[in-house]
Scaffold this motif. Structure first.
Motif, mmCIF file in Angstrom:
data_model
loop_
_atom_site.group_PDB
_atom_site.id
_atom_site.type_symbol
_atom_site.label_atom_id
_atom_site.label_comp_id
_atom_site.label_asym_id
_atom_site.label_seq_id
_atom_site.Cartn_x
_atom_site.Cartn_y
_atom_site.Cartn_z
ATOM 1 N N LEU A 12 0.827 -1.205 0.000
ATOM 2 C CA LEU A 12 0.000 0.000 0.000
ATOM 3 C C LEU A 12 0.861 1.254 0.000
ATOM 4 O O LEU A 12 0.600 2.210 -0.758
ATOM 5 C CB LEU A 12 -0.929 0.000 1.225
ATOM 6 N N ALA A 13 1.902 1.268 0.834
ATOM 7 C CA ALA A 13 2.780 2.439 0.921
ATOM 8 C C ALA A 13 3.517 2.675 -0.395
ATOM 9 O O ALA A 13 3.687 3.823 -0.818
ATOM 10 C CB ALA A 13 3.781 2.257 2.062
ATOM 11 N N ILE A 14 3.947 1.610 -1.048
ATOM 12 C CA ILE A 14 4.630 1.754 -2.342
ATOM 13 C C ILE A 14 3.700 2.400 -3.361
ATOM 14 O O ILE A 14 4.085 3.303 -4.107
ATOM 15 C CB ILE A 14 5.116 0.383 -2.857
ATOM 16 N N GLY A 15 2.451 1.951 -3.365
ATOM 17 C CA GLY A 15 1.484 2.508 -4.300
ATOM 18 C C GLY A 15 1.235 3.989 -4.090
ATOM 19 O O GLY A 15 0.981 4.732 -5.044
ATOM 20 N N LEU A 16 1.326 4.438 -2.847
ATOM 21 C CA LEU A 16 1.059 5.839 -2.543
ATOM 22 C C LEU A 16 2.289 6.729 -2.707
ATOM 23 O O LEU A 16 2.170 7.903 -3.053
ATOM 24 C CB LEU A 16 0.549 5.966 -1.101
ATOM 25 N N ILE A 17 3.486 6.183 -2.472
ATOM 26 C CA ILE A 17 4.672 7.030 -2.349
ATOM 27 C C ILE A 17 5.451 7.213 -3.648
ATOM 28 O O ILE A 17 6.185 8.196 -3.799
ATOM 29 C CB ILE A 17 5.612 6.464 -1.255
ATOM 30 N N VAL A 18 5.296 6.279 -4.596
ATOM 31 C CA VAL A 18 6.147 6.349 -5.787
ATOM 32 C C VAL A 18 5.701 7.409 -6.799
ATOM 33 O O VAL A 18 6.450 7.739 -7.719
ATOM 34 C CB VAL A 18 6.228 4.984 -6.512
ATOM 35 N N ALA A 19 4.503 7.943 -6.641
ATOM 36 C CA ALA A 19 4.027 8.951 -7.594
ATOM 37 C C ALA A 19 4.938 10.180 -7.571
ATOM 38 O O ALA A 19 5.402 10.615 -6.509
ATOM 39 C CB ALA A 19 2.596 9.361 -7.248
ATOM 40 N N LEU A 20 5.198 10.738 -8.756
ATOM 41 C CA LEU A 20 6.065 11.906 -8.874
ATOM 42 C C LEU A 20 5.328 13.128 -8.338
ATOM 43 O O LEU A 20 4.368 13.594 -8.925
ATOM 44 C CB LEU A 20 6.456 12.128 -10.339
ATOM 45 N N GLY A 21 5.770 13.633 -7.202
ATOM 46 C CA GLY A 21 5.138 14.788 -6.591
ATOM 47 C C GLY A 21 6.166 15.720 -6.003
ATOM 48 O O GLY A 21 7.379 15.455 -6.071
ATOM 49 N N PRO A 22 5.729 16.832 -5.399
ATOM 50 C CA PRO A 22 6.651 17.839 -4.861
ATOM 51 C C PRO A 22 7.648 17.286 -3.845
ATOM 52 O O PRO A 22 8.821 17.653 -3.860
ATOM 53 C CB PRO A 22 5.703 18.851 -4.202
ATOM 54 N N GLN A 23 7.188 16.404 -2.978
ATOM 55 C CA GLN A 23 8.068 15.860 -1.941
ATOM 56 C C GLN A 23 9.188 15.031 -2.555
ATOM 57 O O GLN A 23 10.370 15.241 -2.255
ATOM 58 C CB GLN A 23 7.251 15.009 -0.971
#
Length: 210
Positions: A12-23
């Protein structure tokens, strides 16, 4: 069951965190522009601590409070919109690698902490994803397995941020680092501004509802 909970948290965390975003963009950029990898440590630590805080709040049930009040969502989106515009400009105007590393051009510890905390804690989508998605999934487990699930999420979070900084540092050490960093700064700024515009659009929708 504990292993299932841990794997569930990781996936679940991988699915949420890998998106290219500001952080993610900012962490990668700091790993690349800082003169030494250790100089980017404040960014990694702040990102990890911020994510840990959001995940713990989600697991403890704060999601119910945040998702229940429309005005709180409006404040989050409005604040995030303004900060992302500023952060995009800061990334766009940041120096390339030919700057003397002994000058004040590079972000120091306070600057890194401030920027990272803002893109982590003032990013409405990160907050809503963490609190809404992780918080909801955590409710599927009993007390012990819920914390094992949380440990899986935190494992991914800290590992991902550390890996981003190392990847940025590897780019900064390459022969064409200066040229690539100019591209990276521009792309990073554009990504952040796109997210800001998207937040602005959603903010308008929330204001119409209110």
């Amino acid at each position: 069951m504990p292993l299932t909970a841990f794997i569930h948290g990781i996936v679940l965390a991988i699915g949420l965190i890998v998106a290219l975003g500001p952080q993610n963009v900012f962490i990668f950029q700091q790993g690349a522009v800082q003169p030494r990898l250790t100089r980017a440590l404040p960014t990694v630590l702040t990102a990890g601590i911020s994510d840990t805080l959001l995940i713990l709040l989600a697991v403890l049930g704060v999601s119910v409070v945040v998702l229940q009040f429309a005005w709180l969502q409006t404040v989050l989106f409005g604040t995030g919109f303004v900060f992302l515009l500023y952060i995009g400009w800061a990334l766009y105007s940041s120096p390339a690698l030919d700057v003397d590393p002994h000058t004040e051009e590079f972000l120091g510890t306070r600057g890194q902490i401030g920027f990272t905390a803002s893109v982590s804690l003032l990013n409405p989508h990160a907050i809503m994803d963490t609190i809404g998605v992780i918080g909801t999934n955590a409710l599927a487990y009993s007390e012990l397995n819920r914390w094992i699930f949380t440990a899986g999420c935190l494992f991914v979070s800290w590992g991902w941020f550390s890996g981003l900084a190392v990847a940025g540092w590897a780019l900064g050490e390459s022969a064409n680092a200066d040229r690539w960093m100019r591209y990276l700064n521009t792309v990073s700024a554009v990504v952040v501004w796109i997210v800001a515009l998207y937040l602005g659009w959603q903010l308008i929708g929330l204001l119409e509802i209110v």
